[in-house]
Design a protein around this motif. Structure first.
Motif, PDB file in Angstrom:
ATOM      1  N   SER A 168       9.138  15.940 -15.321  1.00  0.00           N
ATOM      2  CA  SER A 168       9.579  16.739 -16.670  1.00  0.00           C
ATOM      3  C   SER A 168       8.536  17.494 -17.381  1.00  0.00           C
ATOM      4  O   SER A 168       8.819  17.799 -18.563  1.00  0.00           O
ATOM      5  CB  SER A 168      10.645  16.033 -17.366  1.00  0.00           C
ATOM      6  N   GLY A 169       7.151  17.043 -17.016  1.00  0.00           N
ATOM      7  CA  GLY A 169       6.297  17.489 -17.746  1.00  0.00           C
ATOM      8  C   GLY A 169       5.774  16.607 -19.003  1.00  0.00           C
ATOM      9  O   GLY A 169       6.154  15.443 -18.881  1.00  0.00           O
ATOM     10  N   ASP A 170       5.200  17.191 -20.106  1.00  0.00           N
ATOM     11  CA  ASP A 170       4.670  16.250 -21.194  1.00  0.00           C
ATOM     12  C   ASP A 170       5.349  15.691 -22.354  1.00  0.00           C
ATOM     13  O   ASP A 170       5.148  14.935 -23.215  1.00  0.00           O
ATOM     14  CB  ASP A 170       3.135  17.077 -21.890  1.00  0.00           C
ATOM     15  N   ASP A 171       6.575  16.255 -22.224  1.00  0.00           N
ATOM     16  CA  ASP A 171       7.658  15.993 -23.352  1.00  0.00           C
ATOM     17  C   ASP A 171       8.818  16.073 -23.118  1.00  0.00           C
ATOM     18  O   ASP A 171       9.425  16.550 -22.129  1.00  0.00           O
ATOM     19  CB  ASP A 171       7.391  16.851 -24.724  1.00  0.00           C
ATOM     20  N   ILE A 172       9.721  15.110 -23.734  1.00  0.00           N
ATOM     21  CA  ILE A 172      11.148  15.039 -23.243  1.00  0.00           C
ATOM     22  C   ILE A 172      12.001  15.428 -24.645  1.00  0.00           C
ATOM     23  O   ILE A 172      11.809  14.345 -25.335  1.00  0.00           O
ATOM     24  CB  ILE A 172      11.650  13.798 -22.716  1.00  0.00           C
ATOM     25  N   HIS A 173      12.503  16.425 -24.591  1.00  0.00           N
ATOM     26  CA  HIS A 173      13.443  16.692 -25.787  1.00  0.00           C
ATOM     27  C   HIS A 173      12.751  16.528 -26.983  1.00  0.00           C
ATOM     28  O   HIS A 173      12.996  15.897 -27.877  1.00  0.00           O
ATOM     29  CB  HIS A 173      14.764  15.654 -25.800  1.00  0.00           C
TER      30      HIS A 173
ATOM     31  N   GLU B 173       4.337  10.713 -37.263  1.00  0.00           N
ATOM     32  CA  GLU B 173       4.935  10.312 -38.392  1.00  0.00           C
ATOM     33  C   GLU B 173       6.296   9.751 -38.075  1.00  0.00           C
ATOM     34  O   GLU B 173       7.326  10.407 -37.484  1.00  0.00           O
ATOM     35  CB  GLU B 173       5.058  11.111 -39.439  1.00  0.00           C
ATOM     36  N   VAL B 174       6.685   8.552 -38.385  1.00  0.00           N
ATOM     37  CA  VAL B 174       8.010   8.123 -38.078  1.00  0.00           C
ATOM     38  C   VAL B 174       9.183   8.668 -39.334  1.00  0.00           C
ATOM     39  O   VAL B 174       8.979   8.721 -40.273  1.00  0.00           O
ATOM     40  CB  VAL B 174       8.294   6.570 -38.441  1.00  0.00           C
ATOM     41  N   ASN B 175      10.281   9.397 -38.544  1.00  0.00           N
ATOM     42  CA  ASN B 175      11.097  10.165 -39.543  1.00  0.00           C
ATOM     43  C   ASN B 175      11.729   9.376 -40.502  1.00  0.00           C
ATOM     44  O   ASN B 175      11.892   9.521 -41.661  1.00  0.00           O
ATOM     45  CB  ASN B 175      11.924  10.841 -38.698  1.00  0.00           C
ATOM     46  N   ASP B 176      12.401   8.064 -39.895  1.00  0.00           N
ATOM     47  CA  ASP B 176      13.190   7.311 -40.816  1.00  0.00           C
ATOM     48  C   ASP B 176      12.848   5.881 -40.483  1.00  0.00           C
ATOM     49  O   ASP B 176      13.425   5.298 -39.651  1.00  0.00           O
ATOM     50  CB  ASP B 176      14.948   7.490 -40.422  1.00  0.00           C
ATOM     51  N   PRO B 177      11.718   5.309 -41.165  1.00  0.00           N
ATOM     52  CA  PRO B 177      11.264   4.001 -40.845  1.00  0.00           C
ATOM     53  C   PRO B 177      12.357   2.792 -41.009  1.00  0.00           C
ATOM     54  O   PRO B 177      12.431   1.970 -40.404  1.00  0.00           O
ATOM     55  CB  PRO B 177       9.976   3.845 -41.739  1.00  0.00           C
ATOM     56  N   LEU B 178      13.245   3.271 -42.336  1.00  0.00           N
ATOM     57  CA  LEU B 178      14.170   1.958 -42.573  1.00  0.00           C
ATOM     58  C   LEU B 178      15.371   2.099 -41.308  1.00  0.00           C
ATOM     59  O   LEU B 178      15.619   0.975 -41.078  1.00  0.00           O
ATOM     60  CB  LEU B 178      14.841   2.618 -43.604  1.00  0.00           C
ATOM     61  N   LEU B 179      15.378   3.243 -41.058  1.00  0.00           N
ATOM     62  CA  LEU B 179      16.525   3.252 -39.844  1.00  0.00           C
ATOM     63  C   LEU B 179      15.879   2.455 -38.584  1.00  0.00           C
ATOM     64  O   LEU B 179      16.702   1.368 -37.699  1.00  0.00           O
ATOM     65  CB  LEU B 179      17.087   4.742 -39.295  1.00  0.00           C
TER      66      LEU B 179
ATOM     67  N   ASN C 162      18.396   2.728 -28.200  1.00  0.00           N
ATOM     68  CA  ASN C 162      17.048   3.435 -27.596  1.00  0.00           C
ATOM     69  C   ASN C 162      17.044   4.854 -27.973  1.00  0.00           C
ATOM     70  O   ASN C 162      16.064   5.430 -28.710  1.00  0.00           O
ATOM     71  CB  ASN C 162      17.027   3.695 -25.911  1.00  0.00           C
ATOM     72  N   GLU C 163      18.437   5.307 -28.087  1.00  0.00           N
ATOM     73  CA  GLU C 163      18.451   6.854 -28.461  1.00  0.00           C
ATOM     74  C   GLU C 163      18.340   6.948 -29.896  1.00  0.00           C
ATOM     75  O   GLU C 163      17.836   8.109 -30.170  1.00  0.00           O
ATOM     76  CB  GLU C 163      19.941   7.514 -28.100  1.00  0.00           C
ATOM     77  N   LEU C 164      18.691   5.958 -30.575  1.00  0.00           N
ATOM     78  CA  LEU C 164      18.786   6.213 -32.264  1.00  0.00           C
ATOM     79  C   LEU C 164      17.374   5.669 -32.601  1.00  0.00           C
ATOM     80  O   LEU C 164      16.949   6.330 -33.697  1.00  0.00           O
ATOM     81  CB  LEU C 164      19.703   5.135 -32.853  1.00  0.00           C
ATOM     82  N   ALA C 165      16.495   4.802 -31.866  1.00  0.00           N
ATOM     83  CA  ALA C 165      15.189   4.503 -32.245  1.00  0.00           C
ATOM     84  C   ALA C 165      14.377   5.922 -31.973  1.00  0.00           C
ATOM     85  O   ALA C 165      13.542   6.329 -32.638  1.00  0.00           O
ATOM     86  CB  ALA C 165      14.715   3.395 -31.318  1.00  0.00           C
ATOM     87  N   ARG C 166      14.676   6.570 -31.080  1.00  0.00           N
ATOM     88  CA  ARG C 166      13.976   7.880 -30.864  1.00  0.00           C
ATOM     89  C   ARG C 166      14.422   8.970 -31.717  1.00  0.00           C
ATOM     90  O   ARG C 166      13.478   9.472 -32.391  1.00  0.00           O
ATOM     91  CB  ARG C 166      14.382   8.549 -29.354  1.00  0.00           C
TER      92      ARG C 166
ATOM     93  N   CYS D  48      12.581   8.156 -35.143  1.00  0.00           N
ATOM     94  CA  CYS D  48      10.985   8.520 -35.071  1.00  0.00           C
ATOM     95  C   CYS D  48      10.689   9.983 -34.925  1.00  0.00           C
ATOM     96  O   CYS D  48       9.870  10.734 -35.571  1.00  0.00           O
ATOM     97  CB  CYS D  48      10.115   8.106 -33.591  1.00  0.00           C
ATOM     98  N   PHE D  49      11.794  10.835 -34.363  1.00  0.00           N
ATOM     99  CA  PHE D  49      11.817  12.373 -34.106  1.00  0.00           C
ATOM    100  C   PHE D  49      12.986  12.813 -34.437  1.00  0.00           C
ATOM    101  O   PHE D  49      13.957  12.868 -33.994  1.00  0.00           O
ATOM    102  CB  PHE D  49      11.502  12.685 -32.811  1.00  0.00           C
ATOM    103  N   GLU D  50      13.093  13.428 -35.809  1.00  0.00           N
ATOM    104  CA  GLU D  50      14.517  13.945 -36.223  1.00  0.00           C
ATOM    105  C   GLU D  50      14.942  15.057 -35.197  1.00  0.00           C
ATOM    106  O   GLU D  50      16.226  15.110 -35.152  1.00  0.00           O
ATOM    107  CB  GLU D  50      14.508  14.400 -37.481  1.00  0.00           C
ATOM    108  N   SER D  51      14.067  15.767 -34.415  1.00  0.00           N
ATOM    109  CA  SER D  51      14.670  16.750 -33.486  1.00  0.00           C
ATOM    110  C   SER D  51      15.188  16.327 -32.412  1.00  0.00           C
ATOM    111  O   SER D  51      15.926  17.119 -31.708  1.00  0.00           O
ATOM    112  CB  SER D  51      13.340  17.597 -33.344  1.00  0.00           C
TER     113      SER D  51
END
Length: 259
Positions: free
Chosen positions: A55-60, A137-143, A213-217, A220-223
């Motif tokens: 899939s290349g260098d990034d995933i979603h 940068e972590v988008n939501d560190p508390l989460l 796993n999905e919520l942790a991602r 870290c990345f809101e997008s």
């Protein structure tokens, strides 16, 4: 007369002694804590290379190495804590001759040790990412912290259930091994839930590790988004298994001592 405060001090001393004992037995070779870092790092690197060919260098919108790192940390946090807690009652059985030592002390010690190790491993992996130039940068560190704590409580609860069951039926350990082996392939470690058609999601979303796993991602990345997963599901299933495990322990702990 022994006061409640004296009991707490005695319990703290027991847990600290058990913690030192577990720590010494777990890292009694030359590499010590280095194994806890080198093993996941090598595995993440290998998986990242294989997924990069697809899939290349990034995933979603998530860099490939970070995507794999979050998935592997979640998977290993569950499996190592489950394995350590589920065998802690049996490993410390000779110590139950002392009145102050109870099975729940061994369970909490094993869970806290694995939690501490994973915190150090995550810190070392973050340092490795910084040295590799993968800054973010972590988008939501508390989460993210809340998810890690939920996974820790869930892992200890499942481990305690298996520990109690194995005290009466030793073959339960084989069942536990069979159940944990496929987690690598059904927990969104190597792939994202978004890579699959939505009609197949119900076959995977029963697994709490998928939601973690999905919520942790997403934390870290809101997008990345939260489509298909739910924080409420994680909270509810953690509470259910925590209540179930503590109820089983309360009913059977004296029988466990006599096994």
């Amino acid at each position: 007369m022994v006061t409640f405060k004296d009991q707490l001090y005695a319990w703290r001393g027991v847990i600290f002694a058990l913690f030192l004992r577990e720590l010494q037995s777990k890292f009694n070779d030359k590499f010590g804590l280095g194994w806890a870092f080198l093993e996941p790092f090598a595995f993440i690197f290998a998986l990242s290379y294989l997924r990069g060919l697809i899939s290349g260098d990034d995933i979603h919108s998530i860099p490939l190495f970070l995507f794999m790192m979050i998935g592997m940390v979640g998977l290993q946090s569950l499996t190592t804590c489950l394995q350590s807690v589920s065998t802690s009652v049996r490993r410390n059985k000779p110590l139950y001759a002392f009145r102050q030592v109870q099975p729940i002390s061994a369970v909490l010690t094993a869970g806290f040790l694995e939690f501490s190790i994973k915190v150090v491993v995550v810190a070392l992996l973050s340092l490795a990412l910084y040295l590799m130039g993968e800054t973010f940068e972590v988008n939501d560190p508390l989460l993210l912290i809340s998810l890690f704590l939920l996974l820790w409580v869930f892992s200890i609860s499942i481990g305690l259930i298996f520990a109690i069951a194995a005290a009466f039926v030793p073959e339960v350990d084989k069942i536990k091994s069979m159940l944990t082996r496929p987690l690598m392939f059904i927990s969104c470690v190597f792939f994202s839930l978004q890579d699959l058609p939505e009609e197949y999601w119900p076959y995977l979303t029963w697994n709490p590790l998928v939601h973690f796993n999905e919520l942790a991602r997403y934390a870290c990345f809101e997008s990345y988004g939260t489509k298909g997963v739910s924080l409420n599901f994680l909270i509810e299933i953690t509470i259910v298994f925590l209540f179930l495990s503590l109820s089983m322990y309360h009913i059977t702990w004296k029988k466990v001592l006599s096994r």
